[in-house]
Write an enzyme that holds these catalytic residues in place. Structure first.
Site, PDB file in Angstrom:
ATOM      1  N   ARG A  16       1.691  14.729 -12.652  1.00  0.00           N
ATOM      2  CA  ARG A  16       0.995  13.412 -11.568  1.00  0.00           C
ATOM      3  C   ARG A  16       0.185  13.701 -11.076  1.00  0.00           C
ATOM      4  O   ARG A  16       0.255  15.091 -10.076  1.00  0.00           O
ATOM      5  CB  ARG A  16       1.287  12.225 -10.873  1.00  0.00           C
ATOM      6  CG  ARG A  16       2.967  12.120 -10.696  1.00  0.00           C
ATOM      7  CD  ARG A  16       3.259  10.961 -10.509  1.00  0.00           C
ATOM      8  NE  ARG A  16       4.114  10.932  -9.855  1.00  0.00           N
ATOM      9  CZ  ARG A  16       5.679  10.342 -10.360  1.00  0.00           C
ATOM     10  NH1 ARG A  16       6.297  10.131 -11.581  1.00  0.00           N
ATOM     11  NH2 ARG A  16       7.128  10.973  -9.232  1.00  0.00           N
ATOM     12  N   TYR A  34      -2.128   5.981 -10.770  1.00  0.00           N
ATOM     13  CA  TYR A  34      -1.312   6.224  -9.787  1.00  0.00           C
ATOM     14  C   TYR A  34      -2.315   7.116  -8.956  1.00  0.00           C
ATOM     15  O   TYR A  34      -3.718   7.272  -9.323  1.00  0.00           O
ATOM     16  CB  TYR A  34       0.296   7.186 -10.452  1.00  0.00           C
ATOM     17  CG  TYR A  34       0.742   6.029 -10.387  1.00  0.00           C
ATOM     18  CD1 TYR A  34       0.715   4.795 -10.956  1.00  0.00           C
ATOM     19  CD2 TYR A  34       1.938   6.702 -11.263  1.00  0.00           C
ATOM     20  CE1 TYR A  34       2.012   4.261 -10.692  1.00  0.00           C
ATOM     21  CE2 TYR A  34       3.664   5.816 -11.299  1.00  0.00           C
ATOM     22  CZ  TYR A  34       2.912   4.663 -10.706  1.00  0.00           C
ATOM     23  OH  TYR A  34       4.233   3.654 -10.918  1.00  0.00           O
ATOM     24  N   SER A  35      -1.899   7.954  -8.174  1.00  0.00           N
ATOM     25  CA  SER A  35      -2.144   8.865  -7.731  1.00  0.00           C
ATOM     26  C   SER A  35      -3.057  10.000  -7.968  1.00  0.00           C
ATOM     27  O   SER A  35      -3.262  10.775  -8.499  1.00  0.00           O
ATOM     28  CB  SER A  35      -1.330   9.512  -6.464  1.00  0.00           C
ATOM     29  OG  SER A  35      -1.165   8.593  -5.570  1.00  0.00           O
ATOM     30  N   LEU A  44       1.534  -0.628   0.317  1.00  0.00           N
ATOM     31  CA  LEU A  44       0.200   0.187   0.140  1.00  0.00           C
ATOM     32  C   LEU A  44       0.809   1.357   0.392  1.00  0.00           C
ATOM     33  O   LEU A  44       2.082   0.822   0.534  1.00  0.00           O
ATOM     34  CB  LEU A  44      -0.587  -0.292   1.492  1.00  0.00           C
ATOM     35  CG  LEU A  44      -1.614   1.298   1.918  1.00  0.00           C
ATOM     36  CD1 LEU A  44      -2.844   0.891   2.276  1.00  0.00           C
ATOM     37  CD2 LEU A  44      -0.683   2.140   2.219  1.00  0.00           C
ATOM     38  N   ASN A  45       0.726   2.040  -0.640  1.00  0.00           N
ATOM     39  CA  ASN A  45       1.702   3.396  -0.493  1.00  0.00           C
ATOM     40  C   ASN A  45       0.074   4.905  -0.603  1.00  0.00           C
ATOM     41  O   ASN A  45      -0.449   4.695   0.060  1.00  0.00           O
ATOM     42  CB  ASN A  45       1.903   3.927  -1.483  1.00  0.00           C
ATOM     43  CG  ASN A  45       1.825   3.585  -3.016  1.00  0.00           C
ATOM     44  OD1 ASN A  45       1.047   3.014  -3.341  1.00  0.00           O
ATOM     45  ND2 ASN A  45       2.664   4.530  -3.882  1.00  0.00           N
ATOM     46  N   ASP A  46       0.314   5.867  -0.815  1.00  0.00           N
ATOM     47  CA  ASP A  46      -0.544   7.392  -0.920  1.00  0.00           C
ATOM     48  C   ASP A  46      -2.528   6.222  -0.607  1.00  0.00           C
ATOM     49  O   ASP A  46      -2.557   5.927  -1.349  1.00  0.00           O
ATOM     50  CB  ASP A  46      -0.544   7.842  -1.928  1.00  0.00           C
ATOM     51  CG  ASP A  46       0.500   7.822  -2.474  1.00  0.00           C
ATOM     52  OD1 ASP A  46       1.600   7.762  -2.242  1.00  0.00           O
ATOM     53  OD2 ASP A  46       1.029   8.527  -3.998  1.00  0.00           O
TER      54      ASP A  46
END
Ligand code: FRU
Length: 485
Positions: free
Chosen positions: A161, A102-103, A41-43
């Site tokens: 991004r 992506y985020s 898991l990231n952001d």
């Protein structure tokens, strides 16, 4: 749903099933923090309040404990304490996001949820392309992709991004983290009146913009918010040099405060200030809820900072999100407070109203455990005061400086430190301990330290040390953890 989308969902579900027992038997699993069911898991992404429910998505790599073609995992909650884990919201299934969804962020418009994210694409030679994309939902569970809504403008590299969208007046704005062709980190602005067609406005600030000198080669995960009349840009710059007690992690997360001129555009702001002083904190994102509160959640991790040294990877998972915090502006700086709702997790209180330790190290009756909240109020610290947790990590105060130390995650013979100089003396500490995480709110949220900790699983002792005389009160609650459905 495309064939590729179905296939990816199926593969991810199999991965969860395959490692479920291993993941769940890990003593370092957390009780009241959001984690991935497997993988990395990231952001935090798409944090939004809609029709009585908070939605919180996260960057998820189901197939590995490293980074890669990310999915958007999805949690929701009515009270920010009890969470439901949903099927993934988005998978990297299309030509415009095939190497990672992506985020990004979420907004509510005409009773629909709009998710904006970056489609990460790499060609056969590994060259990066970037697309700002939209997905829409009318039930908060199924998301329909609408493809690309904004392309890379001239003058920027494809490190472009993490769209964060908000409304000001009758216009929508999108801030993006960027790298200019001369390799400077920037935050850039787009505008739209319908959420579909976006016009590039230009940079609002960045490295070598305004009064900033060199300030990093890439800025990630920007978020523009308003707190008490102040415009604030939260951002995660990469490439800052360590400077005294500042910028000690591999990459930073913090904010600038000032006034944003939306039309020019330009952001007239003060100095950068870090949001957190711990070992693991990055890519935070905020939302405004129905009570008008500005709530922040961060990633309890830092990219490229010895991620593979976290012992949970042996059990097929890594990282978690921070607790939600409410942000306030005190006229000088952001103050961060754990949300009131977290009190729901408390068991009965254990209170010691006046403890004095004089040149000694002591345990305090009943103060122990791996899932606890500790609140300390100080009457006096004559010289030095420290809390040692589980023979692993300690938090020390002396001469206005708070220091957190732990064995170096990679080289366990060494100790690593993070420090901050307070504005005044230490008055209070609020600690949230959750098996392998620690969040410390200093002086009612003037500073925060967020970190993973990996003590021996069965070790529950907490010790207090004072050089000279320290007098304080302590309140402890065992925390029940969230009800995870
Ligand atoms: C920050 C970040 C973002 C990117 C995402 C990919 O941690 O690098 O810039 O969108 O992670 O997972």
């Amino acid at each position: 749903m495309s064939v590729r989308d179905q296939e990816l969902r199926q593969l991810a579900a199999e991965e969860v099933k395959k490692h479920k027992e291993t993941v769940e038997s890990d003593p370092y699993r957390l009780q009241y923090h959001l984690m991935p069911p497997v993988g990395l898991l990231n952001d935090p992404n798409g944090f939004v309040y809609w029709n009585g429910t908070y939605h919180l998505f996260y960057q998820w790599m189901p197939f590995d404990t490293g980074h890669g073609a990310k999915f958007w995992g999805h949690y929701s909650s009515e009270d920010l304490v009890n969470w439901t884990h949903h099927k993934p919201a988005l998978t990297p299934s299309d030509w415009f996001d095939k190497n990672g969804v992506y985020s990004g962020s979420a907004v509510v418009h005409e009773d629909k949820l709009y998710l904006f994210y970056t489609g990460n694409v790499k060609d056969e030679e590994g060259n990066r392309e970037t697309y700002q994309c939209l997905a829409v939902s009318d039930d908060g569970v199924h998301f329909e992709k609408h493809g690309v809504v904004a392309e890379l403008p001239e003058g920027y590299t494809p490190h472009f991004r993490d769209p964060k969208v908000w409304k000001k007046g009758d216009q929508w704005y999108m801030v993006i983290g960027a790298q200019s062709e001369d390799l400077q980190g920037k935050a850039v602005l787009f505008r739209s009146d319908n959420l579909m067609d976006w016009t590039f406005m230009g940079p609002i600030t960045g490295s070598n913009e305004n009064h900033l000198g060199d300030f990093g080669y890439m800025w990630e995960c920007p978020d523009v918010i308003e707190l008490d009349g102040e415009d604030i840009l939260i951002v995660s710059p990469q490439g800052l040099e360590e400077d005294g007690m500042n910028y000690a992690n591999t990459y930073q997360s913090g904010y600038f405060a000032g006034q944003l001129n939306y039309d020019q555009p330009n952001f007239d702001h003060g100095d950068f200030r870090e949001l957190d002083r711990g070992f693991e904190f990055y890519a935070p994102q905020t939302t405004l809820d129905e009570k008008g509160r500005r709530v922040l959640v961060g990633w309890m991790g830092v990219p490229d900072q010895y991620e593979q040294a976290h012992p949970t990877i042996e059990n097929e998972w890594i990282h978690c999100l921070t607790l939600p915090r409410e942000l306030k502006w005190n006229g000088q700086q952001i103050i961060q407070k754990p949300l009131d709702e977290l009190k729901e997790m408390r068991g009965p209180v254990l209170l010691h109203s006046s403890i004095t330790i004089d040149n000694d190290q002591k345990a305090i009756r009943g103060v122990e455990g791996k899932s606890v909240e500790l609140n300390l109020e100080f009457d006096q610290i004559e010289d030095q005061f420290a809390i040692e947790l589980f023979q692993y990590t300690s938090l020390t105060y002396k001469d206005g400086v708070v220091t957190l130390s732990r064995p170096h995650l990679e080289d366990k013979k060494k100790t690593e430190f993070r420090r901050v100089q307070l504005n005044g003396e230490l008055k209070s500490l609020r600690l949230f301990i959750d098996h392998s995480s620690l969040e410390v709110f200093v002086n009612d949220g003037e500073e925060v330290f967020t970190s993973r900790i990996y003590p021996q699983p069965e070790e529950e002792h907490i010790l207090f040390t004072s050089l000279g005389t320290s007098t304080f009160s302590i309140e402890q609650y065992k925390l029940s953890g969230y009800n995870y459905k």
